[in-house]
Design a protein around this motif. Structure first.
Motif, PDB file in Angstrom:
ATOM      1  N   TRP A  54      23.002  85.260   3.143  1.00  0.00           N
ATOM      2  CA  TRP A  54      23.471  84.782   4.628  1.00  0.00           C
ATOM      3  C   TRP A  54      21.982  85.046   5.638  1.00  0.00           C
ATOM      4  N   TRP A  55      20.909  86.632   4.691  1.00  0.00           N
ATOM      5  CA  TRP A  55      20.043  86.694   5.486  1.00  0.00           C
ATOM      6  C   TRP A  55      19.134  85.247   4.881  1.00  0.00           C
ATOM      7  N   VAL A  57      19.719  82.298   4.449  1.00  0.00           N
ATOM      8  CA  VAL A  57      19.587  81.603   6.472  1.00  0.00           C
ATOM      9  C   VAL A  57      19.257  81.468   7.527  1.00  0.00           C
ATOM     10  N   PHE A  58      19.714  83.081   7.909  1.00  0.00           N
ATOM     11  CA  PHE A  58      19.443  83.401   9.480  1.00  0.00           C
ATOM     12  C   PHE A  58      17.788  83.711   9.771  1.00  0.00           C
ATOM     13  N   ALA A  59      16.719  83.853   8.833  1.00  0.00           N
ATOM     14  CA  ALA A  59      15.398  83.787   7.997  1.00  0.00           C
ATOM     15  C   ALA A  59      14.815  82.615   8.327  1.00  0.00           C
ATOM     16  N   LEU A  61      16.700  79.541   9.413  1.00  0.00           N
ATOM     17  CA  LEU A  61      17.243  79.375  11.375  1.00  0.00           C
ATOM     18  C   LEU A  61      15.890  80.041  12.185  1.00  0.00           C
ATOM     19  N   GLY A  62      16.105  81.461  12.011  1.00  0.00           N
ATOM     20  CA  GLY A  62      15.345  81.722  13.001  1.00  0.00           C
ATOM     21  C   GLY A  62      13.637  81.343  13.188  1.00  0.00           C
TER      22      GLY A  62
END
Length: 184
Positions: A54-55, A57-59, A61-62
């Motif tokens: 999840w980290w 994925v968030f990185a 997307l960011g």
């Protein structure tokens, strides 16, 4: 450079959309059917125990959001220069409007022998102001003579009026289209 980045981004986005369209039209993976969700419960649960997933994925997307914002701001930035600061010599400064400089250079370059049409733009570059001159030459014009006349009195006058030791200039020459003369 911005034009190159735009073309690459549009190409990549086009390829991704084309691939997604082919996948949807063929109803192939990852779609199991019309009524199936994109990510099944088993697929969602498979990555749940992995803490890094999840980290990542968030990185990702960011990073996509930051790149999109950078691209948007680059589109909105103006490359044309509105004014040039001129040292008056008495410790003060004056603003020379970019449009006035462009019109003066355009009038002088357009009056050169062999020039049919002239377009000038004052651009902002890292080293300072930069001129882009587009000359459309008559069929009889000698390009070397026109360039010499442009580099001589026209650009010397522009450098003197701006007070700049150098004014980088990019000249683009084109020959006007003309019909062949009819011999009778």
């Amino acid at each position: 450079m911005l034009g190159t980045v735009n073309r690459i981004l549009l190409g990549l986005i086009g390829l991704v959309l084309l691939a997604a369209g082919v996948v949807v039209l063929t109803a192939a993976w990852p779609l199991g059917g019309r009524h199936e969700p994109l990510l099944t419960a088993a697929t969602r649960q498979r990555w749940h125990p992995e803490g890094w997933w999840w980290w990542a994925v968030f990185a990702g997307l960011g990073a996509c959001v930051l790149l999109a914002l950078w691209w948007l701001l680059a589109q909105l930035r103006r490359s044309r220069l509105a004014a040039v600061v001129v040292d008056t010599g008495d410790g003060g400064f004056a603003l020379l409007r970019g449009r006035a400089l462009v019109e003066a250079v355009s009038a002088e370059a357009g009056a050169l022998d062999g020039v049919a049409r002239c377009r000038v733009a004052l651009l902002r570059r890292r080293g300072g102001p930069h001129l882009r001159v587009g000359l459309e030459l008559e069929p009889y014009a000698v390009p070397a003579d026109v360039l010499a006349a442009l580099a001589g009195p026209v650009l010397t006058q522009a450098r003197a009026s701006t007070g700049l030791p150098e004014l980088p200039t990019e000249a683009r020459l084109r020959i006007t289209s003309h019909r062949a003369r009819r011999v009778t």
